[in-house]
Design an enzyme around this catalytic site. Structure first.
Site, PDB file in Angstrom:
ATOM      1  N   GLN A 148       0.780  -1.284   0.013  1.00  0.00           N
ATOM      2  CA  GLN A 148       0.085  -0.013   0.081  1.00  0.00           C
ATOM      3  C   GLN A 148       0.964   1.454   0.077  1.00  0.00           C
ATOM      4  O   GLN A 148       0.351   2.328  -0.021  1.00  0.00           O
ATOM      5  CB  GLN A 148      -0.768   0.254   1.326  1.00  0.00           C
ATOM      6  CG  GLN A 148      -2.146  -1.028   1.124  1.00  0.00           C
ATOM      7  CD  GLN A 148      -3.326  -0.918   2.159  1.00  0.00           C
ATOM      8  OE1 GLN A 148      -3.338  -1.892   3.063  1.00  0.00           O
ATOM      9  NE2 GLN A 148      -3.791   0.056   2.528  1.00  0.00           N
ATOM     10  N   ARG A 163      -9.410  -0.145   7.148  1.00  0.00           N
ATOM     11  CA  ARG A 163     -10.726   0.844   6.315  1.00  0.00           C
ATOM     12  C   ARG A 163     -11.069   1.925   7.384  1.00  0.00           C
ATOM     13  O   ARG A 163     -12.305   2.429   7.397  1.00  0.00           O
ATOM     14  CB  ARG A 163     -11.956   0.005   6.043  1.00  0.00           C
ATOM     15  CG  ARG A 163     -12.398   0.887   4.753  1.00  0.00           C
ATOM     16  CD  ARG A 163     -13.699   0.154   4.114  1.00  0.00           C
ATOM     17  NE  ARG A 163     -14.283   0.829   3.008  1.00  0.00           N
ATOM     18  CZ  ARG A 163     -14.545   0.224   1.941  1.00  0.00           C
ATOM     19  NH1 ARG A 163     -14.553  -0.793   1.454  1.00  0.00           N
ATOM     20  NH2 ARG A 163     -15.191   1.203   0.747  1.00  0.00           N
ATOM     21  N   CYS A 164      -9.983   2.597   7.847  1.00  0.00           N
ATOM     22  CA  CYS A 164     -10.053   3.768   8.694  1.00  0.00           C
ATOM     23  C   CYS A 164      -8.867   4.561   8.662  1.00  0.00           C
ATOM     24  O   CYS A 164      -7.964   4.017   8.199  1.00  0.00           O
ATOM     25  CB  CYS A 164     -10.664   3.492   9.837  1.00  0.00           C
ATOM     26  SG  CYS A 164      -9.453   2.613  10.917  1.00  0.00           S
ATOM     27  N   GLU A 216     -13.186   5.573   3.863  1.00  0.00           N
ATOM     28  CA  GLU A 216     -13.333   4.859   5.130  1.00  0.00           C
ATOM     29  C   GLU A 216     -14.469   5.239   6.071  1.00  0.00           C
ATOM     30  O   GLU A 216     -14.853   4.760   7.272  1.00  0.00           O
ATOM     31  CB  GLU A 216     -11.782   5.025   5.695  1.00  0.00           C
ATOM     32  CG  GLU A 216     -10.811   4.516   4.936  1.00  0.00           C
ATOM     33  CD  GLU A 216      -9.273   4.711   5.244  1.00  0.00           C
ATOM     34  OE1 GLU A 216      -9.162   5.763   5.808  1.00  0.00           O
ATOM     35  OE2 GLU A 216      -8.390   4.113   4.888  1.00  0.00           O
TER      36      GLU A 216
END
Lengths: 806, 284
Positions: free
Chosen positions: A237, A384-385, A760
């Site tokens: 990522q 996802r945050c 997110e």
């Protein structure tokens, strides 16, 4: 020389720029199975690596016998810590300032820990080799409960640092203690709580779960001994950060390392960190002289690579009798597993957990987080945050509900009473953040109206009565959630990872015929960057989005950036894209002025061209300017049309939203049925509404999973009991409800195009909405708090503990 | 997660299958749909050197309904069970239960024979066969024999089938009256937290015949004799249903797992059995 100019609207539409629901350009290949993922890569002579993993959560490694494995056909090498030690690679630094064993060095600290790395002709031979390695273990007492970590007789997990009283984030008070991190004013908060009319207190547990991307982690490492270049294709990522870290660890010069992230099948934070598989593959390629591939299987991914959450948050919240919140106190016990491998900005060992005052004007607050070692897999990534923001949002949204119960107030009304008001922005929070912009009341009112909130409450009250009369076994829950995110890390002055500033970048090259390529320091894992960043650029430089190629993920070609996670791509790289576009436009203006024989200041920008002020018939389109930039000698101006921008954001962005879930609950079976999910997001300027809606659907589905069943669970011996998709809940279409999305637009004042990021938000806001619905259903029967995930048996237990089965 | 090396055979006849089993003994396993066996092989939990694929044996496929007796070949897929209209008339509970097994992709490959012969108490078909009072047809080196489904299961993964035998077909009498197969699961593709099959025939307001069986509530499927005795002869009123439910729950013996603790499973078993009896009664 110029044809009649089409109307402004027509030319704007032709660009497919900001605000257009442009179809994703990536989908053609993804929906046809033509993506190019790491495991698709095949190279001549490539070998395959696989791990021998520990069956025990805590054990001493007495011996490793590789002889039988080495004798198998197709097995080339078996690496152990002893082989890596001379290279100094048997341990590696983590992103959180700790270190982690690459291969078991004398002991293992969690089940599925990497013990040895077998390199063989293919994955079958590698698996045969793994099965043939004999490891002798001596089991040690296991620590799975972080609250027992500092008790007398607790096993010392990290013998390597047992004597160190100072860690990466300050003093350590026990060998199993990692750090204490504080934010806010402790004394003032205690004083406020002591004097308050009402104080609500509760332990809120946000359980351990896992991002579980569809594609697990993996890489192919290839060391070219002729030119000394190392190339690694991987599920990264943050490819540039990986390159720098790889250089620092290995001693290979950074220009001799090339990191390539090809298509990535979802990341959700799981692919931010550095894993032993990457290090072992690189070493194996150096040893064997050929490329080495390592790809996790599903259980490897769930059991060994980075988990998320696992925060025990003890909260106290105070208010006046009429519901004005006066103070918030939170002490968090953070279970980090065996190594502190959180992927947080260096100065924030608990991420941005201090956003835990949420959407509310809370004048006084204090947060302390204690990081603890246990015999579980390392991680603590932002699933996802943004960093620990889901934990913070869940904490405050539960505390608000609990305070509402204590006050005997409606939880929606309590929120309205305490929301930060529109005219308070930019708002300084008690825990040190400056919220950039917001309008919470407008979105909240819209949400309550959309679901018919007052009627729902009446229906719920009637249901409770019917239940008490024995007419139904179904309860109705109304789950409210108002979240404020903090994303877009971040300003280099306070955000870095391992010393790498968290700016991001975009480099644009306009081709002579008026098309373009843009390269960014980020990397899409399904977010649709090639679609949306082209749209930003289209609006900035007046070339159609379809004529702009986006490239990311190759460190030899892309400009340096810190990658994609924490909803940072749009706030940071998106801003860099806009700023680079503006540089292009500034040069284009000079060229146009020369071509039109006017002064720069006599021109104005008009969608896709520069026009002479007051003479609309005199203009140059960007296409014309692009051609001229290469092919016409312009005095004082270099040929070509290129720009690069490195964007260091002045602040974070603060997306927010109002989510409501209406849920039916069967008290006898613990089963649930979701009747309605309404999600209103405010992510500032909306780049592509269709992609936003897709992101919201995806994030809500992950939130649903987390709230209702998804967990990484351990038994008392430290065995993972949810190590396959049979037990680790990933919703299918059948379990996924319909979503109703909505929006308001409150642009970020400091972002070049006012965008805040959205990917997110639905996970951050969704988990409290689903969980609050479950709690709310039982509010009339006295429930204040129960632990997620709200799977059937836990809901059933709640009903039973409230006497509803009697 | 990849299996170790194995030899693969795809014989055409039952005799050839039996011959291969005789030749390789314990080192051989037959594979039908593979949904249970392949994960076990990939996790290397079982060392199988010789894999005998039954997919080529035509004699093991098909559904025959003849004179009130239904015979289903072992290699008949769950998809075929669902889509066969004659079967849906002869024993509608089969379709109802099959539709609750996983998803279409699984059901295209999953077979009735594999499902019942594996001896996994979590599978739905063994419980369903208890409900139907089915007969299992086995073939071995000494020819064929039959075993009642209710006598087949000894413990989890232990059955009356000998290692050198295969299950070739199941048969049962066509049903009449009410039926229901109820299942609670966490998600599509999961095994039952609790499931129950019920058949109920009513004559003049009284229950003349009944059958009740449980899935994944013990280490074998459970036929609930006491519950059946309570229902037969009753009017299947609330009192009889409550007593039958209690009798069924009493013979359940679930184990705690990630689906929940034992008290929860027994409670849900009661809810599911009650729902199944009431559903069957409404259709009787």
């Amino acid at each position: 020389m110029n044809e009649a100019t089409p109307p402004k609207e027509e030319r704007t539409a032709a660009l497919s720029g900001l605000g257009t629901s442009r179809k994703r350009v990536e989908d053609a290949r993804f929906t046809q199975g033509k993506g190019n993922y790491v495991d698709d890569l095949k190279m001549p002579g490539m070998l395959f690596g696989d791990f021998v993993r520990s069956p025990y959560a805590h054990a001493r490694v007495k011996s490793i016998d590789t002889e039988k494995a080495m004798a198998l056909p197709g097995v080339h090498a078996v690496l152990t810590a002893a082989d890596l030690e001379p290279l100094g690679l048997h341990w590696m630094p983590t992103l959180a300032g700790d270190k982690q064993m690459v291969l078991a060095d004398g002991k293992v600290l969690f089940q599925a820990q990497e013990v040895a790395f077998v390199v063989a002709d293919d994955r079958y031979a590698a698996a045969d080799g793994v099965a043939a390695v004999k490891v002798e273990y001596e089991e040690l007492p296991v620590l799975v409960d972080p609250f027992k970590a500092e008790s007398d007789g607790a096993p010392v997990l990290r013998e390597d640092i047992a004597d160190q009283t100072e860690g990466a984030h300050g003093p350590r008070r026990h060998p199993n203690h990692i750090f204490t991190w504080e934010s806010g004013d402790r004394e003032a908060t205690e004083a406020v709580l002591a004097e308050a009319d009402v104080v609500a207190e509760e332990m809120i547990y946000y359980h351990r779960t896992h991002p579980c991307p569809l594609e697990p982690c993996g890489c192919v490492a290839s060391m070219d001994k002729v030119n000394g270049k190392l190339t690694v294709w991987g599920t990264f990522q943050a490819p540039h950060a990986v390159r720098t870290v790889a250089s620092l660890i290995s001693g290979i010069a950074e220009h001799n390392i090339r990191i390539i992230s090809p298509d990535i099948g979802g990341g959700f934070g799981n692919k931010v960190g550095v894993y032993p598989g990457y290090v072992c593959s690189i070493v194996a390629s150096i040893v064997t002289g050929v490329p080495v591939k390592w790809i996790e299987d599903r259980s490897d991914n769930l059991m060994a690579t980075a988990f998320a959450r696992d925060y025990w948050m003890k909260g106290r919240i105070s208010a006046t009798k009429d519901g004005k919140i006066t103070g918030l106190h939170c002490h968090t016990t953070a279970d980090h597993g065996a190594f502190d491998a959180c992927a947080d900005p260096t100065k924030f060992p608990a991420g941005f957990m201090n956003i835990c005052t949420g959407s509310y004007d809370i004048p006084t607050a204090y947060l302390a987080v204690d990081g603890i070692y246990t015999n579980k897999a390392p991680g603590g990534v932002a699933y996802r945050c943004s960093f620990r923001v889901t934990e913070a949002a869940y904490f405050i949204e539960r505390m608000i509900e609990i305070l509402a119960i204590k006050l005997g107030m409606d939880a929606a009304e309590l929120r309205v009473k305490n929301f930060i008001k529109k005219d308070q922005f930019p708002y300084q929070s008690a825990l040190g953040w400056e919220y950039d912009s917001g309008d919470y009341h407008t979105g909240w009112d819209k949400a309550l109206k959309a679901v018919g909130y007052e009627d729902l409450r009446k229906e719920q009250a009637a249901r409770v009565e019917a239940f008490k009369r024995g007419e139904t076994r179904m309860l109705l829950g109304i789950g409210l959630s108002h979240f404020t995110e903090i994303v877009g890390a971040g300003p280099v002055k306070n955000c870095d990872i391992l010393g790498l500033g968290m700016f991001d970048s975009c480099e644009i090259r306009i081709h002579p015929t008026g098309s373009a390529i843009a390269r960014l320091g980020t990397i899409s894992q399904g977010q649709g960057h090639a679609t949306t960043f082209a749209q930003i650029l289209a609006s900035e430089i007046g070339l159609p989005a379809e004529d702009i190629t986006l490239e990311e993920g190759d460190t030899d070609t892309a400009p340096y950036g810190l990658g994609t996670y924490g909803s940072r791509s749009t706030p940071v790289a998106g801003a860099a894209t806009a700023m680079a576009g503006r540089k292009i436009r500034a040069k284009a203006q000079m060229i146009a002025a020369y071509l039109l024989e006017v002064h720069d200041n006599d021109l104005e920008w008009d969608v896709d061209r520069f026009v002479v002020k007051g003479s609309p018939e005199r203009f140059k389109t960007m296409k014309e300017i692009a051609f001229a930039s290469y092919n016409q000698a312009i005095p004082g101006v270099e040929p070509g049309l290129e720009a690069v921008s490195y964007y260091d954001p002045p602040n974070m962005t603060y997306p927010f939203g109002s989510y409501i879930c209406v849920m039916e609950i069967n008290v006898d079976t613990g089963t649930t049925e979701i009747r309605q999910v309404y999600a209103l997001d405010d992510c500032g300027t909306r780049i592509n509404p269709m992609i936003i809606e897709g992101q919201v659907h995806g994030g809500l589905t992950e939130a649903l999973a987390i709230a209702m069943g998804q967990e990484i669970a351990y038994d008392e011996q430290g065995n993972v009991t949810t190590g396959t998709l049979m037990d680790f809940f990933v919703p299918t279409a059948v379990e996924t409800p319909n979503y109703q999305t909505d929006y308001t637009v409150t642009p970020s004042p400091h972002h070049p195009i006012g965008a805040k990021g959205v990917g997110e938000s639905p996970n951050v806001g969704g988990v409290p909405a689903f969980s609050n619905a479950v709690h709310d259903a039982f509010r009339a029967f006295g429930l204040t708090q129960s632990n997620m995930p709200h799977d059937h048996w836990r809901i059933w237990k709640t009903a039973q503990s409230l006497g509803l089965h009697d | 997660m990849v299996p170790g090396a194995f030899n693969y055979y795809r014989p055409d006849t039952v005799d050839d299958v039996i011959g291969l089993l005789g030749e390789w003994g314990d080192d051989a396993r037959v594979i039908a749909g593979g949904h249970s066996l392949i994960p076990v092989m990939k996790q290397r939990l079982s060392d199988i050197s010789h894999l005998i694929d039954l997919g080529g044996v035509e004699a093991l496929k098909g559904i025959i309904i003849d004179g009130g007796t239904v015979t289903i070949g072992a290699m008949t897929t769950q998809h075929e069970l669902i889509t066969n209209d004659a079967l849906a008339s002869a024993a509608p509970i089969i379709r109802e239960a099959s539709l609750q097994i996983a998803d279409p992709q699984v059901r295209y490959l999953g077979t009735i024979g594999g499902n019942v012969a594996n001896g996994d108490p979590a599978n739905d078909m063994p419980g369903l066969m208890q409900t139907l009072g089915a007969t299992y047809h086995l073939a071995g080196p000494n020819g064929g024999r039959t075993v009642a489904a209710r006598d087949f299961y000894e413990a989890a993964y232990f059955t009356a089938r000998e290692d050198d035998e295969i299950l070739t077909a199941v048969s049962f009498a066509a049903t009449s009256g009410g039926y229901a197969y109820e299942k609670q699961k966490r998600k599509i593709g999961d095994y039952a937290t609790a499931a129950a099959g019920v058949l109920l025939t009513m004559h003049g307001g009284s229950c003349s015949a009944a059958s009740v069986a449980l899935t994944n509530l013990s280490d074998t499927p459970v036929y609930c004799t006491d519950a059946v005795d309570i229902l037969v002869g009753s009017s299947v009123d609330d009192e009889a249903v409550a007593a039958a439910v209690k009798a069924a729950v009493d013979v359940s013996d679930p184990v705690a797992d990630t689906r929940g603790p034992v008290d929860f499973k027994k409670y849900v078993a009661g809810v599911i059995v009650k729902k199944a009896i009431e559903s069957a009664r409404s259709r009787a």
